[in-house]
Structure formats: structure tokens, C-alpha cells
Design an enzyme around this catalytic site. Sequence first.
Site, PDB file in Angstrom:
ATOM      1  N   ASN A 210       0.854  -1.199   0.000  1.00 55.90           N
ATOM      2  CA  ASN A 210       0.000   0.000   0.000  1.00 55.90           C
ATOM      3  C   ASN A 210       0.883   1.240   0.000  1.00 55.90           C
ATOM      4  O   ASN A 210       2.111   1.138  -0.007  1.00 55.90           O
ATOM      5  CB  ASN A 210      -0.959  -0.028   1.188  1.00 55.90           C
ATOM      6  CG  ASN A 210      -0.214  -0.098   2.496  1.00 55.90           C
ATOM      7  OD1 ASN A 210       0.494   0.819   2.858  1.00 55.90           O
ATOM      8  ND2 ASN A 210      -0.344  -1.232   3.198  1.00 55.90           N
ATOM      9  N   ASP A 279      -3.949  -6.795   4.669  1.00 53.46           N
ATOM     10  CA  ASP A 279      -4.958  -7.672   5.269  1.00 53.46           C
ATOM     11  C   ASP A 279      -4.934  -9.072   4.650  1.00 53.46           C
ATOM     12  O   ASP A 279      -5.451 -10.015   5.237  1.00 53.46           O
ATOM     13  CB  ASP A 279      -6.352  -7.055   5.092  1.00 53.46           C
ATOM     14  CG  ASP A 279      -6.542  -5.857   6.014  1.00 53.46           C
ATOM     15  OD1 ASP A 279      -6.050  -5.916   7.152  1.00 53.46           O
ATOM     16  OD2 ASP A 279      -7.143  -4.854   5.577  1.00 53.46           O
ATOM     17  N   LYS A 289       8.839 -16.980 -11.112  1.00 57.26           N
ATOM     18  CA  LYS A 289       8.042 -15.817 -11.518  1.00 57.26           C
ATOM     19  C   LYS A 289       6.819 -16.297 -12.315  1.00 57.26           C
ATOM     20  O   LYS A 289       6.945 -17.169 -13.195  1.00 57.26           O
ATOM     21  CB  LYS A 289       8.933 -14.922 -12.398  1.00 57.26           C
ATOM     22  CG  LYS A 289       8.260 -13.667 -12.838  1.00 57.26           C
ATOM     23  CD  LYS A 289       9.172 -12.867 -13.761  1.00 57.26           C
ATOM     24  CE  LYS A 289       8.353 -11.800 -14.445  1.00 57.26           C
ATOM     25  NZ  LYS A 289       8.962 -11.337 -15.672  1.00 57.26           N
ATOM     26  N   LYS A 337     -13.378  -0.550  15.790  1.00 60.14           N
ATOM     27  CA  LYS A 337     -12.061  -1.188  15.858  1.00 60.14           C
ATOM     28  C   LYS A 337     -11.481  -1.069  17.268  1.00 60.14           C
ATOM     29  O   LYS A 337     -10.843  -1.994  17.768  1.00 60.14           O
ATOM     30  CB  LYS A 337     -11.113  -0.567  14.830  1.00 60.14           C
ATOM     31  CG  LYS A 337     -11.441  -1.019  13.409  1.00 60.14           C
ATOM     32  CD  LYS A 337     -10.535  -0.415  12.346  1.00 60.14           C
ATOM     33  CE  LYS A 337     -10.973  -0.892  10.962  1.00 60.14           C
ATOM     34  NZ  LYS A 337     -10.307  -0.227   9.861  1.00 60.14           N
TER      35      LYS A 337
HETATM   36  O1  PMT Z   1       2.850   6.012   6.554  1.00 57.17           O
HETATM   37  P1  PMT Z   1       2.218   7.330   6.108  1.00 57.17           P
HETATM   38  O2  PMT Z   1       2.371   7.573   4.632  1.00 57.17           O
HETATM   39  O3  PMT Z   1       2.716   8.487   6.942  1.00 57.17           O
HETATM   40  O4  PMT Z   1       0.638   7.220   6.355  1.00 57.17           O
HETATM   41  C1  PMT Z   1       0.157   7.067   7.648  1.00 57.17           C
HETATM   42  C2  PMT Z   1      -1.068   6.119   7.672  1.00 57.17           C
HETATM   43  C3  PMT Z   1      -2.210   6.741   6.902  1.00 57.17           C
HETATM   44  C4  PMT Z   1      -0.710   4.758   7.090  1.00 57.17           C
HETATM   45  C5  PMT Z   1      -1.418   5.916   9.188  1.00 57.17           C
HETATM   46  O5  PMT Z   1      -1.670   7.130   9.821  1.00 57.17           O
HETATM   47  C6  PMT Z   1      -2.602   4.988   9.394  1.00 57.17           C
HETATM   48  O6  PMT Z   1      -3.750   5.344   9.238  1.00 57.17           O
HETATM   49  N1  PMT Z   1      -2.287   3.713   9.788  1.00 57.17           N
HETATM   50  C7  PMT Z   1      -3.263   2.628   9.895  1.00 57.17           C
HETATM   51  C8  PMT Z   1      -3.321   1.885   8.589  1.00 57.17           C
HETATM   52  C9  PMT Z   1      -4.213   0.677   8.659  1.00 57.17           C
HETATM   53  O7  PMT Z   1      -3.785  -0.397   8.344  1.00 57.17           O
HETATM   54  O8  PMT Z   1      -5.450   0.886   9.095  1.00 57.17           O
HETATM   55  P2  PMT Z   1      -6.578  -0.297   9.193  1.00 57.17           P
HETATM   56  O9  PMT Z   1      -7.826   0.452   9.490  1.00 57.17           O
HETATM   57  O10 PMT Z   1      -6.540  -1.150   8.003  1.00 57.17           O
HETATM   58  O11 PMT Z   1      -6.110  -1.153  10.436  1.00 57.17           O
HETATM   59  C10 PMT Z   1      -6.574  -0.905  11.760  1.00 57.17           C
HETATM   60  C11 PMT Z   1      -5.502  -1.219  12.756  1.00 57.17           C
HETATM   61  O12 PMT Z   1      -5.207  -2.613  12.748  1.00 57.17           O
HETATM   62  C12 PMT Z   1      -4.185  -0.504  12.527  1.00 57.17           C
HETATM   63  O13 PMT Z   1      -3.667  -0.130  13.790  1.00 57.17           O
HETATM   64  C13 PMT Z   1      -3.300  -1.593  11.891  1.00 57.17           C
HETATM   65  O14 PMT Z   1      -1.934  -1.399  12.203  1.00 57.17           O
HETATM   66  C14 PMT Z   1      -3.841  -2.845  12.557  1.00 57.17           C
HETATM   67  N2  PMT Z   1      -3.719  -4.068  11.738  1.00 57.17           N
HETATM   68  C15 PMT Z   1      -4.379  -4.189  10.547  1.00 57.17           C
HETATM   69  C16 PMT Z   1      -4.294  -5.384   9.828  1.00 57.17           C
HETATM   70  C17 PMT Z   1      -3.507  -6.422  10.355  1.00 57.17           C
HETATM   71  N3  PMT Z   1      -3.390  -7.557   9.695  1.00 57.17           N
HETATM   72  N4  PMT Z   1      -2.866  -6.275  11.519  1.00 57.17           N
HETATM   73  C18 PMT Z   1      -2.955  -5.122  12.215  1.00 57.17           C
HETATM   74  O15 PMT Z   1      -2.352  -4.991  13.290  1.00 57.17           O
END
Ligand code: PMT
Length: 406
Positions: A210, A279, A289, A337
Site C-alpha cells: 500500500n 490484510d 516468476k 475497531k
Molecule cells: O505512513 P504514512 O504515509 O505516513 O501514512 C500514515 C497512515 C495513513 C498509514 C497511518 O496514519 C494509518 O492510518 N495507519 C493505519 C493503517 C491501517 O492499516 O489501518 P486499518 O484500518 O486497516 O487497520 C486498523 C488497525 O489494525 C491498525 O492499527 C493496523 O496497524 C492494525 N492491523 C491491521 C491489519 C492487520 N493484519 N494487523 C494489524 O495490526
Amino acid sequence: MRVLVGVGGGIAAYKAAELVRALQKRGHDVQVVMTAAAIEFIQPLTFAALTGKKVITSLFSRDSATDTLSSAVEHIGVAQEHDVLLVAPATADILSKFAHGAADDFLTTVHLAFAGKVILAPAMNTVMWNHPAVQENLKVLATRGYSIVDPDEGWLACGTVGAGRLADPERIVEFLDSLHNKRRDLEGEQVLVTAGPTQEAIDPVRFISNRSSGKMGYAIANAAAQRGASVVLVSGPVAIPPPPNVELVSVHTAEEMRAAVMERLGAATIVIKNAAVADYHVSDIPKQKLKKTATRLSLELDPTPDILAELGQKKGDRLLIGFAAETDNLLDEARRKMTTKNCDMLVANQVNREGVGFEADRNEVDIVTRDGRVIHAGPADKSEIAERILDQVATLRLHLHASAPA
Ligand code: PMT
């Protein structure tokens, strides 16, 4: 520090002179702004003598020699020249005007043009202080990240006893110093921050990932280290250098990030899960490949481990801060969340706005707490957003320490 002191029109205005002296004694450079009501209580000359500077009393200051307007935009220059806006006494009227964005005199106008830290030291009669309108305004201002130095209790000028007396000037200055001296308020804490994206291989040369640049997570790690914490930064692949005084653990995949986090979890007192973890991943990565064919290619994807959810299950008395990157239903998703992953706080990041979120240098977030507060921060540089997040983390930590059995 360059402190812009706003003096409001209350009986406590005379104490602002003491405050100016106390600020100067601690080496701060002070410029005073007075409202029209303040001038009814104390002469600008007092502050001019103390600071050696002209006191600003009007939006339209005139050059006395020529009787012409000296600058129509003085409030912008003054706002940019100062690090902190400290209002004492902050009257009920000033609180209301600040909360509602009024701009009908110099103080309220410079307030709107001011991007730095705002500290309010209210002072008023107890009944006024307790009035729901005043308390509502304070709540609005606190939500915007303003710091309130609560008034003291004691004898008031109106002859009653209660809350409403301007806080002792020394206490106000101490508060300002503690806020701005890059407080070492995370000293003794072990902070584990995750940042950046993960990369999930499709074959030996391709991956799913991403747009996370790591800027937000690195800013948090940097700020936490500056505030005295010992910091481990578990990071996916990014193109920026790690901050100084931080232990960097580089990973690629969600599984590697999970392993690195769990390995270092034991010592952590605070975990900030900022990484944009993929995810889904390909479970059976081909050794060769993938060849291009004329037909459609389908990838079979399996979910990656949800690291935050696992951290929530293993939380103990550690503080757990999650992030949520959302394009819609920001606060609902953030609350969901926070609850399902058992976080203490969740930073909701709307990621489909221009100039903020993924990759950008600036960000705009809502910090959602378990007690139902939503603190809006930004748009501002990610370093400033990091400080605002850590302000809330430090406050939560303080409450936890205070409520722990001795
Ligand atoms: O890195 P930058 O360019 O500065 O951008 C910052 C950002 C936008 C990436 C950051 O501020 C942000 O929003 N991070 C969260 C990104 C994310 O994965 O969000 P989510 O809503 O998909 O996940 C929710 C939470 O679960 C997050 O804390 C994530 O770290 C965690 N997660 C998600 C999936 C997974 N398999 N394991 C996790 O721990």
C-alpha cells in the site's frame, strides 16, 4: 520562548503583571495584548514598562506621528512571531469567543491566526465558572487541544469562596514550561511503534502493498524518544531514515511484523500500532516468476494475522493505541475497531482527503478515547500530529499510574 500574553477584562487582570514578571524570570520573551475590558482594570503602561514593548490594544494600531494605520495585518505577523498564546485571565467572554471563532478585537483575531499552542487560565465568579455554557465552551476548546490551567479555589473578589480564582502565576508558568520544554513525560516508558506498509509476495518479484510512507509512524517514534521514552520501531519497507535514538527493526511481511512485535512485547508499556498492515497475502508463493498468459489471472489470498487484535488479547496493563485508515464512516469504524481490538485509544485517519494521510507530510486525525472523547488534530505536519497523539497517550498513562494501587 516567545509568549503572547492575552489579558482579559476581569478583576484578576492585575495578576497578569505578576505573570509577565514570572515568565520573564524564566527567560521567556513576552508581548502583551489587552482587550478593551482589560484596560478598565489595569493600564497598558504597566505591561509596557514591564516588557519594554508597546502593548497591543487594538486591531487597528495607528502611527502616532502620522495618525495613519501602521498595519492592517499586524495580527498575522504577531501570530507567526510567537510560540505560545497564553490568555490570563481568560474570562467567560473570551472562552465563548474563542470557542465560536469570533474575531472582533485583536486578541480574538490573533487567536484565529495562531497555529501554535494555546493555554487558557480562566478566572471568574464560581457560579459563572460552573455555568453549563462556560463548561461547554471549555469542553470545545479542550477538544481542540487547548490547554486549560484550572482556576484555584479560594476567596473571590465578589466576596464568595469557591473555584474561579486565577491560578497562581508560578503555577501557570510551570505549566507552560512543562508543556513546551519537550516534556520528558514518557521517561521510563518502553514504547513499541509500528510503521510503514507491509509487502506480501505474489511471486519472487512481485508483491501486494500500500501507499504508506512510514512518515506518520516515524514521527511518532521520534517524538516519543524526544519525550524520554525508550523506543523500538518495527517498520515495513520505507524510503526514509530512522529517527535518532530509536531501535529499528526492519520487516517486510505482516507475518514478520507480527513476529517482531510479539518478540519485543514483553518490555513494552505502550504499543502504538500505526503500520498499514496488508490484510491479505498469498499463502503458497510460487518459487518461479508467474508467467504472463493471455487469460485472466486469479490470486488466491488468505487473511494475514491481525496483529492489533492479538495485542488486544494480550494487553494486560500495557497501553494499546490502534490506528484506523478510513475513507468513510470514520468515527463509527474507529469506535468499532477500538472496541473489538481492545485498544485504549484509536487514531482515526481519514485517508481520502487531499494533502493528508498516506504519503503526505501533513495529516489530520480524530483521536478517539475509551471514555467517549474525540480530539481533532490537524491539518498539521505529521510531527505536530505525533505530539498531539502523545499528549493523549501521556495523559492516559498518568491516569493509569495514578489509579494503580500503591
Ligand atoms: O505512513 P504514512 O504515509 O505516513 O501514512 C500514515 C497512515 C495513513 C498509514 C497511518 O496514519 C494509518 O492510518 N495507519 C493505519 C493503517 C491501517 O492499516 O489501518 P486499518 O484500518 O486497516 O487497520 C486498523 C488497525 O489494525 C491498525 O492499527 C493496523 O496497524 C492494525 N492491523 C491491521 C491489519 C492487520 N493484519 N494487523 C494489524 O495490526
